[in-house]
Structure formats: structure tokens, C-alpha cells
Design an enzyme around this catalytic site. Sequence first.
Site, PDB file in Angstrom:
ATOM      1  N   GLU A  55       0.849  -1.189   0.000  1.00 56.69           N
ATOM      2  CA  GLU A  55       0.000   0.000   0.000  1.00 56.69           C
ATOM      3  C   GLU A  55       0.891   1.248   0.000  1.00 56.69           C
ATOM      4  O   GLU A  55       1.948   1.258   0.647  1.00 56.69           O
ATOM      5  CB  GLU A  55      -0.858  -0.016   1.270  1.00 56.69           C
ATOM      6  CG  GLU A  55      -1.805   1.151   1.396  1.00 56.69           C
ATOM      7  CD  GLU A  55      -2.530   1.166   2.727  1.00 56.69           C
ATOM      8  OE1 GLU A  55      -3.629   1.742   2.778  1.00 56.69           O
ATOM      9  OE2 GLU A  55      -2.005   0.611   3.721  1.00 56.69           O
ATOM     10  N   LYS A 155     -10.198   0.734  -0.871  1.00 54.44           N
ATOM     11  CA  LYS A 155     -10.076   0.503   0.569  1.00 54.44           C
ATOM     12  C   LYS A 155     -11.275   1.048   1.327  1.00 54.44           C
ATOM     13  O   LYS A 155     -11.685   2.194   1.126  1.00 54.44           O
ATOM     14  CB  LYS A 155      -8.796   1.150   1.090  1.00 54.44           C
ATOM     15  CG  LYS A 155      -8.486   0.833   2.555  1.00 54.44           C
ATOM     16  CD  LYS A 155      -7.172   1.466   2.957  1.00 54.44           C
ATOM     17  CE  LYS A 155      -6.797   1.143   4.392  1.00 54.44           C
ATOM     18  NZ  LYS A 155      -5.566   1.862   4.779  1.00 54.44           N
ATOM     19  N   CYS A 188      -4.514  -3.332   4.248  1.00 57.71           N
ATOM     20  CA  CYS A 188      -4.075  -2.834   5.549  1.00 57.71           C
ATOM     21  C   CYS A 188      -5.109  -2.960   6.673  1.00 57.71           C
ATOM     22  O   CYS A 188      -5.447  -4.051   7.092  1.00 57.71           O
ATOM     23  CB  CYS A 188      -3.590  -1.393   5.394  1.00 57.71           C
ATOM     24  SG  CYS A 188      -2.414  -0.899   6.686  1.00 57.71           S
TER      25      CYS A 188
END
Length: 459
Positions: A55, A155, A188
Amino acid sequence: YVAAVYEHESILSPTPAALVERRSALELMGRNLDIYEQQVLAAARQGAQIIVFPEDGIHGFNFTRSSIYPYLDFVPHSHSGRWNPCREPYLFNDTEVVQRLSCMALKNKIFLVANLGTKQPCERSDPRCPSDGRYQFNTNVAFAADGTLLATYRKHNLYFEYAFDTPPEPDYAFFDTPFAGKFGMFTCFDILFFEPAVNLIRQYNLKQIVYPTAWMNQLPLLSAVEFQQAFATAFNVNILAANIHHPTLGMTGSGIYTPVKSFIYHNMESYGGKLIVAEIPVISADYKTNLEKTPGRVSEKGKGQSPPSFYAEMMYDNFTFVPVWGEEGELQVCANTLCCYLNYRRAVSTDELYALGVFDGLHTVHGTYYVQACALVKCGGLSFSTCGQEVTDATALIDFQLWANMSTPYIFPLLLTSGITLDFADHMGWKNNHYFLSKNRTASGLLTAALYGRWYEKD
């Protein structure tokens, strides 16, 4: 199949909040993409069929909403047609980064997953449309070995990323491969939440996950490699996790994980990137996960007289602890409805202080989520107040059985040893409504043995 992940030390903008032209944004990103290109070639030469990048690896971080704009590519989200950016570069404007990624995949005949910033214009009539008339997303892209864009993922659980928007609905993103079937993807902080990570895996019965991350390690319970492994074990999946490498920011820890084995990199000392290539088995879709409750008996010990309990802060939460004294013993400590039990014997006796801690409540710092945790940890020193501190080295070898009456089926078994290395439990699972974890002597000094439960409904 053979997988690769690259822990990248990204070249960062010295002034991320400054407004720049697209041209200089492309110049900076080009320097990171040059490194990606070398790594894709190296991975392909080692036989890798898929490679994953971290990321924020291409553009970096600490942007404002307007300063990141020149760094954003346009990527059609629900592309009904199949687009190959390398072969059809003229379909859309501002696609220089995806073109380069697509060409790397094509040139090296490898599946490729990377993370970049994307933009999408929106209509004033859309009530969610930001005032500047566009959405900005933290996006993963997956390319086939011929350069075709297979899937995009925006995300969902942003971690203080003011430059980006949360997509209106969670994306359930996955793509198919000839060598290992379907791969799911998320990013993440998503790993700690039900949506979309858990829902994606359960709904589509996925067994392989690609996971770009920019993770700041937090011991004793949320070090990158420790939690990545726990997730692979809990959900019985393979995870290809690529983290960014910035030791000064506490960022390192990537790996290729199976439920029972891992190939990891965790390095807080040196600089530069690291390519990991490993061959792992494909997990078949009918394999049972660890989340099913199974009958059985837990030894009913652990009800002995426990030493006095004390409170200390760990991971910003107020844990209730009891000290783990002596060569062997049985302990119990409770908080709210959660009781935690430990039988232990020190195989090698040292003067290190260990403690058994319990927390059952809403975690509220750096994100809000409900945790049930039962943890055996090495304390930072010899006084109670040091329990819960970040510790990286230990010498005590301990045989233990740890169990707790967890209220959630989502339990991540953590087992971390000296030098931030991983170990694997001998046995774990459910017995009479208790989840247990047992180990006969860790390979090196014990840092953390824990049951980290996420009670998603109570978030």
C-alpha cells in the site's frame, strides 16, 4: 504455486502537502515504478506466478486531499469490458501508472497486484459527491499475466487517510488465476474488520488473499507479521502480504503465509526493499476453517489460587493482569464476562517477568473496535508497570496451555518469539465453549502468546 511479495522502501515526496503538477507527480512515481520493474523481473526469473506490492508504495503518504490529486490515476471501477492498459493505453486519460503496471505484468507473464491512488468524477446530484466533484480512492489493482486489468478494490477502512474517500458500498474484490483459483483482496486496516475482509472470504469461500499494507507495528499484539500469520491461521487461507519498509516509522513486516507455515521478513535495522519468493500449497475450498466450534475437553485446571491482579495499559487498553511467577503454575484472570486461564511450566528459568492479561471491551485509540483478548506477555522490566510495553527480545522458554471463554468465534491466535519471529501452536481450537492454544516449548524466548478475539457485532 510460486508467489512473490515485495517490501518496498518507497521514495517519498519531501513535501507531500505541496501542490505539484501532474508531470512532477509522475516523475516521483516513476522512480518507484522503476524499482517495481526490477523486482517483477527478479520474481519472474525465480518462477513466481504472482507478485504483490505494498500500500502507498507508488505515491507515498501524508498528502492532503488536494495535494494528492496530481498523483491519482483514472481507473474505471466496474469495467464491463475487459481493459488491457498496456495494449490499449488511449482508452482513458490519466492512466500512466496503470499502464506501466499492466506492461510489467505482460512483459514478465506474471499476475501483478499493486496499490495506487485513483479518482472518479461524480455528479452534483450524488448526495455523497465531495464538494470538489470527485471521489478519491485508495485502490488495489490486479492484472493478469497478459496485462489485463482483472479487478479493482477500493479501501473501505481508511486509517486517518484524509486524502481519500470511503467507497459508498464495501467492494468484494477477487480475481481468478489458472494456478491457484480465486484470490480475494483487501488493504491494511481492513484486516481488523468484518467488512469487507471477513464477509468476502466467507461469501466467496476464498482460500488465497493478496494484501497490500502500510502497517505500523504495535507490539505486543499487532505486529505486522504476527497478525498476518494469525489471520491466515484463523481463516485457513494463504496470505500474500506486502508491507512498506520505513523502519523510522515502525513499518516493516511482510510475508507469504499458509495456515501452518510462513516465509517472513521483519527488519527494523537496515534500509532498502526485500523480495520474498516462496512456493506454497494451494488450499482446496472444502477445507474446514478453525472457526467452527468442536466438542472436546479442556483440562479443568487453572482454578488454583492466583496471585494479586493489577492493571496496566497495553495497546492503549486497560488490561487486568496477574503476574506469572515461579517455575510452574495455574492462573486465572477475568474482566467483564471474559475469563482467561493459563497452565505453564518454564522449560528454561530466567528472571524475566511475564504476566497474563485480559481485556474485554471497546478499543478506542486509532480506530474503534471491540476486542476480547487473553494474552501471556513478557513485561518490559521487572516491575508490574512495565507489563504491556513493547518488547522485542526474550529468553524464557515456556510450555503452556492458554484458554478462555471467548464470546466470539473470530479468534486470532498469536504466537510471537524473540526477535519478532513466529512460532506455531501444537494444538488450538474449541473445547467446551472455551478456545485454547497450547505449545510445548517455543523455538526461542516467548514474547507473546495470545487469543485476540474480534467481536464485530459490538463495534
